[in-house]
Scaffold this active site. Structure first.
Site, PDB file in Angstrom:
ATOM      1  N   CYS A 108       0.814  -1.233   0.000  1.00 30.68           N
ATOM      2  CA  CYS A 108       0.000   0.000   0.000  1.00 30.68           C
ATOM      3  C   CYS A 108       0.838   1.270   0.000  1.00 30.68           C
ATOM      4  CB  CYS A 108      -0.935  -0.007   1.190  1.00 30.68           C
ATOM      5  SG  CYS A 108      -1.933  -1.488   1.241  1.00 30.68           S
ATOM      6  N   HIS A 242      -3.062   7.080   3.464  1.00 30.87           N
ATOM      7  CA  HIS A 242      -3.588   5.821   2.939  1.00 30.87           C
ATOM      8  C   HIS A 242      -4.982   5.591   3.540  1.00 30.87           C
ATOM      9  CE1 HIS A 242      -4.157   1.838   1.695  1.00 30.87           C
ATOM     10  NE2 HIS A 242      -3.664   1.210   2.753  1.00 30.87           N
ATOM     11  N   ASN A 272     -10.474   0.338   1.046  1.00 29.83           N
ATOM     12  CA  ASN A 272      -9.011   0.361   0.968  1.00 29.83           C
ATOM     13  C   ASN A 272      -8.583  -0.132  -0.421  1.00 29.83           C
ATOM     14  OD1 ASN A 272      -6.294  -0.254   1.097  1.00 29.83           O
ATOM     15  ND2 ASN A 272      -6.396  -1.255   3.093  1.00 29.83           N
TER      16      ASN A 272
END
Ligand code: ACO
Length: 317
Positions: A108, A242, A272
């Protein structure tokens, strides 16, 4: 480097919490309270490479350049249908660019690693204009019968075009090998010589451990960068974090003693999207006219590895 264009593309299919309630022992209330998510875009009939190319085209258009002007492509990606060639090579063909391409997998944190690599390449004089794409389909990595993990993810792509400039004020990348906390394992083709036991398994994540590590490491990265740049928390217009969980973002905001107006979020609508999340949010802010010349932005992400990436960028567009 400096960012001169951004773009994004998301799958058409929107899966709401109510739709998840139909086949999982879960509730809209649990998902909203624990994650802040209400819906997510999920790949159905699209291919990730098409979304990646669409995000790239939009970024190139926003930058006011043509694909021929691009002299390097970096794509952040964890999985897609192709193990090889890299997604960056497929994007190159789809947009009609003619340049060297490479993929990076820093989970990520990948978009921030890719921006940092782009800055290095520009500084070294090896490239002038670089397309950075983050394209991810984490919904293909999780067990859709496991309520503790499948509700968390969405798919999508975000892109940025960067060129010569001095808008990257500072950056910080860290990695601590911690594979037990978050991993996804696939078997490869069998050979006559393989004797070890191998098994494909959906993504494993120790949610609580990731939560704690994420808040600690992101807060540490942010403080380190603010110190390095001689800035106060309030000097940053937007912290583009994030988008893994609203509670993680709120905890980091609380640590910095700032109000949430500095922390734009879109986790409610996208879930996400792994390394694409920071790129997608950056594009939303750009296209919504929320970014102004001179604004200081702090990008920060964390992911499997355990990796973290953070940087302070001045918006120069
Ligand atoms: N619906 C209803 N109940 C659920 C669900 C669900 N979807 N999922 C779990 N539960 C239950 C559990 O079974 C547990 O029940 P029990 O108390 O009877 O055992 C209860 O809810 C609490 O479970 P926890 O796992 O303790 O819940 P927590 O508050 O820690 O939230 C979550 C879980 C949302 C995963 C949280 O830990 C988190 O966000 N962690 C970070 C995840 C993350 O950021 N991942 C991405 C990192 S890197 C990357 O992007 C790939």
């Amino acid at each position: 480097m400096k960012i001169i264009g951004t773009g994004r593309a998301n799958p058409a299919k929107i899966v709401t919490n109510a739709m998840l309630e139909e086949f999982l022992d879960t509730s809209d209330e649990w998902i909203r309270e624990r994650t802040g998510m209400t819906e997510r875009h999920v790949i159905s009939n699209e291919k990730l490479e098409d979304l990646a190319a669409e995000a790239a085209r939009k970024a190139i258009e926003d930058a006011g350049i043509t694909p021929e002007d691009i002299d390097y492509i970096i794509c952040s990606n964890v999985v897609n249908e192709y193990i090889t060639p890299g997604l960056s090579c497929i994007i190159q063909g789809a947009i009609g660019a003619k340049c060297a391409c490479v993929d990076v997998n820093a989970a990520c944190s990948g978009f921030i690693y890719a921006l940092d690599m782009a800055d290095d390449r520009i500084k070294s004089g090896k490239a002038k204009t670089i397309l950075v794409v983050a394209a991810e389909e984490p919904t293909r990595m999780v067990d859709w019968k496991d309520r503790s993990i499948c509700v968390l993810f969405g798919d999508g792509a975000g892109a940025a075009v960067v060129t010569e400039g001095d808008a990257l004020i500072c950056s910080r990348l860290t990695t601590v090998s911690k594979t037990e906390c978050l991993h996804y394992v696939r078997t490869l083709e069998p050979t006559p010589y393989i004797t070890k036991q191998e098994e494909s398994k959906p993504m494993f994540m120790n949610g609580r451990e990731v939560f704690k590590t994420a808040v600690l490491s992101s807060s540490r990265d942010i403080r380190t960068l603010l110190d390095k740049a001689g800035l106060q928390p309030g000097d940053i217009k937007y912290y583009i974090l994030h988008q893994a969980n609203m509670r993680i973002i709120e905890s980091i905001c609380g640590q910095l003693k700032l109000d949430m107006s500095h922390f734009p979020t879109n986790v409610a609508h996208y879930g996400n999207t792994s390394s694409a999340s920071v790129a997608i949010l950056l594009d939303e802010l750009n296209r919504d006219g929320k970014l102004h010349k001179g604004d200081k932005l702090l990008l920060s992400a964390f992911g499997a590895g355990f990796t973290t990436g953070a940087c302070i960028i001045e918006w120069t567009k």
